[in-house]
Design an enzyme around this catalytic site. Structure first.
Site, PDB file in Angstrom:
ATOM      1  N   CYS A 217       7.417   9.985  59.793  1.00 13.83           N
ATOM      2  CA  CYS A 217       8.584  10.727  58.617  1.00 13.83           C
ATOM      3  C   CYS A 217       8.260  12.110  57.824  1.00 13.83           C
ATOM      4  O   CYS A 217       7.462  12.409  58.023  1.00 13.83           O
ATOM      5  CB  CYS A 217       8.372   9.942  57.019  1.00 13.83           C
TER       6      CYS A 217
ATOM      7  N   GLU B 127      16.451   5.190  56.272  1.00  9.11           N
ATOM      8  CA  GLU B 127      16.724   6.224  55.355  1.00  9.11           C
ATOM      9  C   GLU B 127      16.778   5.289  54.587  1.00  9.11           C
ATOM     10  O   GLU B 127      16.591   5.670  53.035  1.00  9.11           O
ATOM     11  CB  GLU B 127      17.862   7.321  55.922  1.00  9.11           C
TER      12      GLU B 127
END
Length: 232
Positions: free
Chosen positions: A131, A174
């Site tokens: 991430c 997301e």
């Protein structure tokens, strides 16, 4: 995860002002890191807080930041903006063996508002995941291999699309961001590695070597978040 993340305390005017400051800064904004409150709150649903022009400008800026990072997705909370907006795009050249095992195929640019996803079948897949808001770390996350995503396009149209393989992983990652969820909440924490240690010891298309060496299984974490709808 033992509780539902709180909703953002920012109202429409505060979100609008925040976006204006970022758009008017003239530079690419930084990607906020774990510990920033926007990453642990449920972002506000988009309901016209931004004009069409300002929304398009924000989407364009987010795409630039995603490319610069580089990454395959970016959610507005990663810029400190608590709004249900994310951009996705995967055009990277990857090792053919890894691409085949991970079912990774190019994903054309897509901007999504107010997304919700649900599994499109019973199969899960477990792979290392990273991430942009957790720099330098990776961990194994088991996720549904195929999902149905319902979302609003920037022009206001309601859409429903099915994604599979690595594209489905991007969509889930997301959408989770928009609900205050980081991938570590779903990860097998014994798999957690720095990028350097991953490259030195566990870099392969699958996770079998890491499972044996680090002592974890790759079953799903079994948590649910508001961005999911289980009966898609």
């Amino acid at each position: 995860m033992t509780h539902t993340p709180p909703r953002t305390p920012l109202g429409a005017a505060e979100i609008s002002d925040l976006v204006d400051r970022i758009l008017d800064a003239g530079t690419l904004p930084p990607i906020v890191q774990a510990g920033h409150p926007a990453l642990r709150q449920r972002a506000a649903a988009f309901d016209g807080q931004l004009s069409r022009d300002r929304l398009e400008r924000l989407i364009g800026l987010m795409r630039q930041v995603m490319h610069e990072a580089p990454g395959v997705g970016l959610a507005a909370p990663q810029l400190g903006i608590p709004l249900q907006l994310a951009v996705l795009e995967d055009q990277f050249d990857v090792d053919p063996e890894a691409a085949t095992l991970r079912r990774r195929s190019p994903l054309e640019f897509l901007a999504i508002l107010n997304p919700r996803y649900g599994p499109a079948g019973p199969t899960t897949a477990a792979f290392y995941e990273g991430c942009l808001s957790l720099n330098g770390l990776q961990a194994v996350v088991a996720r549904p291999e195929s999902v149905v995503l319902e979302f609003q396009a920037p022009d206001g149209a309601a859409q429903r699309r099915e994604f599979s393989g690595w594209q489905a992983r991007i969509v889930q990652h997301e959408t989770d961001h928009l609900n205050g969820i980081l991938y570590l909440d779903r990860a097998q924490l014994r798999s957690l590695s720095t990028n350097a240690e991953y490259a030195a010891h566990w870099a392969e298309a699958g996770t079998g070597k890491a499972q044996e060496g680090l002592g974890f299984d790759a079953t799903p974490a079994g948590i649910s978040v508001p961005g999911e709808h289980p009966d898609a």
